[in-house]
Design a protein around this motif. Structure first.
Motif, PDB file in Angstrom:
ATOM      1  N   LEU A  97       0.830  -1.205   0.000  1.00  0.00           N
ATOM      2  CA  LEU A  97       0.000   0.000   0.000  1.00  0.00           C
ATOM      3  C   LEU A  97       0.869   1.261   0.000  1.00  0.00           C
ATOM      4  N   LEU A  98       1.983   1.196   0.742  1.00  0.00           N
ATOM      5  CA  LEU A  98       2.912   2.326   0.733  1.00  0.00           C
ATOM      6  C   LEU A  98       3.489   2.521  -0.661  1.00  0.00           C
ATOM      7  N   ARG A  99       3.789   1.405  -1.327  1.00  0.00           N
ATOM      8  CA  ARG A  99       4.320   1.478  -2.689  1.00  0.00           C
ATOM      9  C   ARG A  99       3.308   2.131  -3.631  1.00  0.00           C
ATOM     10  N   GLN A 100       2.051   1.712  -3.523  1.00  0.00           N
ATOM     11  CA  GLN A 100       1.043   2.285  -4.418  1.00  0.00           C
ATOM     12  C   GLN A 100       0.795   3.759  -4.106  1.00  0.00           C
ATOM     13  N   ALA A 101       0.876   4.111  -2.821  1.00  0.00           N
ATOM     14  CA  ALA A 101       0.687   5.516  -2.446  1.00  0.00           C
ATOM     15  C   ALA A 101       1.770   6.394  -3.057  1.00  0.00           C
ATOM     16  N   SER A 102       2.969   5.821  -3.267  1.00  0.00           N
ATOM     17  CA  SER A 102       4.063   6.581  -3.883  1.00  0.00           C
ATOM     18  C   SER A 102       4.134   6.301  -5.386  1.00  0.00           C
ATOM     19  N   TYR A 103       4.249   5.036  -5.755  1.00  0.00           N
ATOM     20  CA  TYR A 103       4.392   4.646  -7.158  1.00  0.00           C
ATOM     21  C   TYR A 103       3.165   5.048  -7.985  1.00  0.00           C
ATOM     22  N   GLY A 104       1.977   4.703  -7.481  1.00  0.00           N
ATOM     23  CA  GLY A 104       0.752   5.018  -8.220  1.00  0.00           C
ATOM     24  C   GLY A 104       0.540   6.508  -8.370  1.00  0.00           C
ATOM     25  N   THR A 105       0.828   7.244  -7.308  1.00  0.00           N
ATOM     26  CA  THR A 105       0.667   8.699  -7.351  1.00  0.00           C
ATOM     27  C   THR A 105       1.582   9.325  -8.386  1.00  0.00           C
ATOM     28  N   ILE A 106       2.867   8.965  -8.329  1.00  0.00           N
ATOM     29  CA  ILE A 106       3.856   9.543  -9.247  1.00  0.00           C
ATOM     30  C   ILE A 106       3.596   9.084 -10.678  1.00  0.00           C
ATOM     31  N   LYS A 107       3.279   7.792 -10.851  1.00  0.00           N
ATOM     32  CA  LYS A 107       3.093   7.216 -12.190  1.00  0.00           C
ATOM     33  C   LYS A 107       1.968   7.912 -12.952  1.00  0.00           C
TER      34      LYS A 107
END
Length: 286
Positions: free
Chosen positions: A73-83
């Motif tokens: 979830l932390l990854r998606q909060a960063s990766y998904g946001t930036i992507k």
């Protein structure tokens, strides 16, 4: 840059978190299937996705199906946001209207945003994969495991597998987002469908299948490189190409498509949940 639109960043992160939580058990089975055959995982424990789901739930408990959910979830909060934010912002640098977008522009923007966002978020991906692959063997909180990786393997441990991760992201994002945009645009132009949930469903299903077919070989190697611990001696795989060739030579070509069904069955529902959520968020009146 003063006119930078913040909404794709926020909505992209929120939709990514919703999609990740909804499909995480499938992603966990994909990871377990992919590391089978690697030197420390020679025992073939799982015969397929559903067998893996059942066996993990029975032997390790239902909670084990969400091993690694915190860094995910932390990854998606960063990766998904930036992507998503970077992808949409780059597109607007080239064309001002969505109707003027082309496949070439969208693929370029997808590749750049995929590489950029996945590289920044790599440490959370490393921890997620280790927690998925090792399950109950990896004890402690998310932060304590981050610290443990850093203390035992250094900064390089947190960015282990960053090159295949960036390569996979370049393929996945460079395929999925443009395929979604182009499919949606053609469906709308055909006049047969409006900007509805059904249109978003068909477009997201198509892009999920395309992304799974294109990315699975790199995903297998990336998973194995992230899961290997290098405390002494050299790593098993020197790079992505070496990992692909070793896997092909030692286990056969179709080993590169280990975990394909859970990969597709995850990317399909993941993209459906993500894009439907994202499209609904875009309609919010602010």
């Amino acid at each position: 840059m003063a006119s930078l639109n913040w909404k794709p960043f926020i909505y992209g992160g929120m939709a990514s978190i919703v999609a990740e939580f909804g499909t995480f058990p499938i992603d966990l089975t994909k990871t377990r299937l992919q590391v089978q055959g690697q030197s420390q995982y020679t025992e073939v424990r799982y015969r397929g996705m559903f067998h893996a789901l059942f066996r993990i739930g029975k032997e390790e408990g239902i909670r084990a199906l969400y091993s690694g959910i915190s860094p995910a979830l932390l990854r998606q909060a960063s990766y998904g946001t930036i992507k998503i934010g970077t992808y949409n912002s780059l597109k607007r640098l080239f064309v001002s209207r969505p109707e003027d977008e082309t496949m070439v522009i969208n693929v370029f923007c997808g590749v750049v945003s995929g590489v950029f966002s996945s590289s920044l978020a790599n440490p959370t991906d490393v921890l997620k994969i280790r927690m998925q692959a090792q399950g109950s063997l990896l004890q402690g909180s998310m932060m304590s495991n981050f610290i443990n990786i850093y203390q035992t393997e250094g900064t390089r441990g947190l960015w282990r597998g960053v090159i295949p991760t960036a390569q996979r992201a370049a393929i996945v994002v460079g395929v999925e987002l443009p395929v979604y945009d182009i499919t949606k645009k053609h469906l709308l132009r055909s006049g047969l469908m409006g900007d509805t949930i059904l249109t978003h469903f068909i477009s997201s299903f198509t892009c999920g299948l395309a992304g799974a077919l294109a990315s699975n070989p790199v995903d297998v190697v990336r998973t194995r490189m992230m899961n290997q611990r290098v405390l002494s001696g050299g790593p098993m795989y020197k790079g992505t190409l070496d990992g692909v060739m070793q896997t092909w030579r030692n286990e056969g070509f179709f080993a590169l498509y280990k975990g394909f069904w859970p990969n597709w069955l995850r990317l399909g529902p993941w993209n459906i949940i993500f894009f439907i959520t994202f499209e609904q968020l875009k309609k919010l009146p602010f």
